[in-house]
Design a protein around this motif. Structure first.
Motif, mmCIF file in Angstrom:
data_model
loop_
_atom_site.group_PDB
_atom_site.id
_atom_site.type_symbol
_atom_site.label_atom_id
_atom_site.label_comp_id
_atom_site.label_asym_id
_atom_site.label_seq_id
_atom_site.Cartn_x
_atom_site.Cartn_y
_atom_site.Cartn_z
ATOM 1 N N LYS A 65 0.850 -1.188 0.000
ATOM 2 C CA LYS A 65 0.000 0.000 0.000
ATOM 3 C C LYS A 65 0.885 1.237 0.000
ATOM 4 C CE LYS A 65 -3.926 -1.487 2.755
ATOM 5 N NZ LYS A 65 -4.590 -1.264 4.031
ATOM 6 N N ASP A 109 -16.327 -1.877 -3.432
ATOM 7 C CA ASP A 109 -15.461 -1.096 -2.545
ATOM 8 C C ASP A 109 -14.030 -1.618 -2.604
ATOM 9 O OD1 ASP A 109 -14.976 0.875 -0.376
ATOM 10 O OD2 ASP A 109 -14.639 -0.939 0.829
ATOM 11 N N LYS A 113 -10.636 0.385 -4.035
ATOM 12 C CA LYS A 113 -9.388 0.600 -3.287
ATOM 13 C C LYS A 113 -8.181 0.068 -4.053
ATOM 14 C CE LYS A 113 -11.535 0.922 1.152
ATOM 15 N NZ LYS A 113 -12.046 0.311 2.318
ATOM 16 N N ASP A 116 -7.535 2.405 -7.013
ATOM 17 C CA ASP A 116 -6.863 3.632 -6.573
ATOM 18 C C ASP A 116 -5.370 3.386 -6.363
ATOM 19 O OD1 ASP A 116 -9.279 4.990 -6.641
ATOM 20 O OD2 ASP A 116 -9.569 4.935 -4.451
ATOM 21 N N GLU A 117 -5.017 2.252 -5.763
ATOM 22 C CA GLU A 117 -3.607 1.916 -5.542
ATOM 23 C C GLU A 117 -2.888 1.745 -6.881
ATOM 24 O OE1 GLU A 117 -0.246 1.587 -3.453
ATOM 25 O OE2 GLU A 117 -2.161 1.823 -2.425
#
Length: 185
Positions: A65, A109, A113, A116-117
Motif C-alpha cells: 500500500k 469497494d 481501493k 486507486d492503488e
C-alpha cells in the motif's frame, strides 16, 4: 523505457526476467518493492528463493500500500515491483473477504481501493525519472474458477492488468521462461 509490464502464468519465469532487466538497466541502483506477506511456509520459501536471486546492492521495501509515494520518492534508476497480483491478494486477505456471501457493495469497494492503488502506481511510475518494472500474473487464460472469490480475484486482477498494460510503454509476456514482447519497441 519508462513503465514496463512483465506478465505471464505462475512460475513462467517472469520474476527472473524482470530481475535481469532491472540489473541490466539499473545495475546496483534498483529499488525492489516486494508485495508478499509471509503468511505460511510455502510463501516464506518463495520469498527466500526470490531474495537469493536479487543483487545485495539493491534496496528493498516490503509493502503493498502507499506505493505511489515510495515510487515517486525513490532516486534509484529502476524500481521493480513484484508482484501486482500478490498485492491484490493482500487487499482481499486484509478485508477477510472469504465465502460466497460477498455483497456487491463489498466487492465494488474492494476493487475501488485496489484501483486507486494501481492508479497511484501508474502515476508514480510515469512521473519519475527512470524505469519502473511491474511483474504480474496473467490469470485469465484458464478455467473460470468454481468459487465466487476466485472469480472476483480473477476479474479484478484482469482489469488491473489492463490498466497497467495500457499505460506501459513496453509489455512482455513470459511463456515457459521465454519473454515475448507484446507491446512497444
Amino acid at each position: 523505457m519508462g513503465l514496463i509490464m512483465v506478465t505471464g502464468g505462475a512460475s513462467s519465469g517472469k520474476s527472473e526476467f524482470a530481475e535481469k532487466m532491472a540489473l541490466e538497466y539499473g545495475g546496483g541502483s534498483v529499488l525492489y518493492i516486494a508485495t508478499s506477506i509471509p503468511i505460511d511456509d510455502e510463501m516464506k520459501e518463495r520469498i527466500r528463493r526470490h531474495r537469493e536471486r536479487r543483487s545485495e546492492k539493491w534496496g528493498i521495501i516490503e509493502a503493498f500500500k502507499g506505493l505511489k509515494n515510495i515510487i515517486i520518492s525513490s532516486e534509484k534508476k529502476v524500481i521493480l515491483l513484484d508482484c501486482l497480483t500478490v498485492m491484490i491478494t493482500n487487499f482481499i486477505m486484509e478485508k477477510d473477504l472469504t465465502g460466497d456471501n460477498l455483497l456487491v457493495d463489498e466487492i465494488n469497494d474492494l476493487e475501488g481501493k485496489i484501483s486507486d492503488e494501481v492508479d497511484g502506481i501508474i502515476e508514480g511510475a510515469l512521473k519519475r525519472v527512470g524505469d519502473t518494472i511491474i511483474v504480474t500474473n496473467e490469470i485469465g487464460m484458464g478455467l473460470v474458477p468454481e468459487y465466487k472469490l476466485g472469480r472476483i480475484f480473477r476479474d479484478i486482477a484482469g482489469r488491473m492488468n489492463m490498466k497497467i498494460a495500457e499505460a506501459a510503454e513496453v509489455v512482455y509476456l513470459t511463456v515457459s521462461g521465454i519473454p515475448i514482447k507484446i507491446k512497444g519497441c
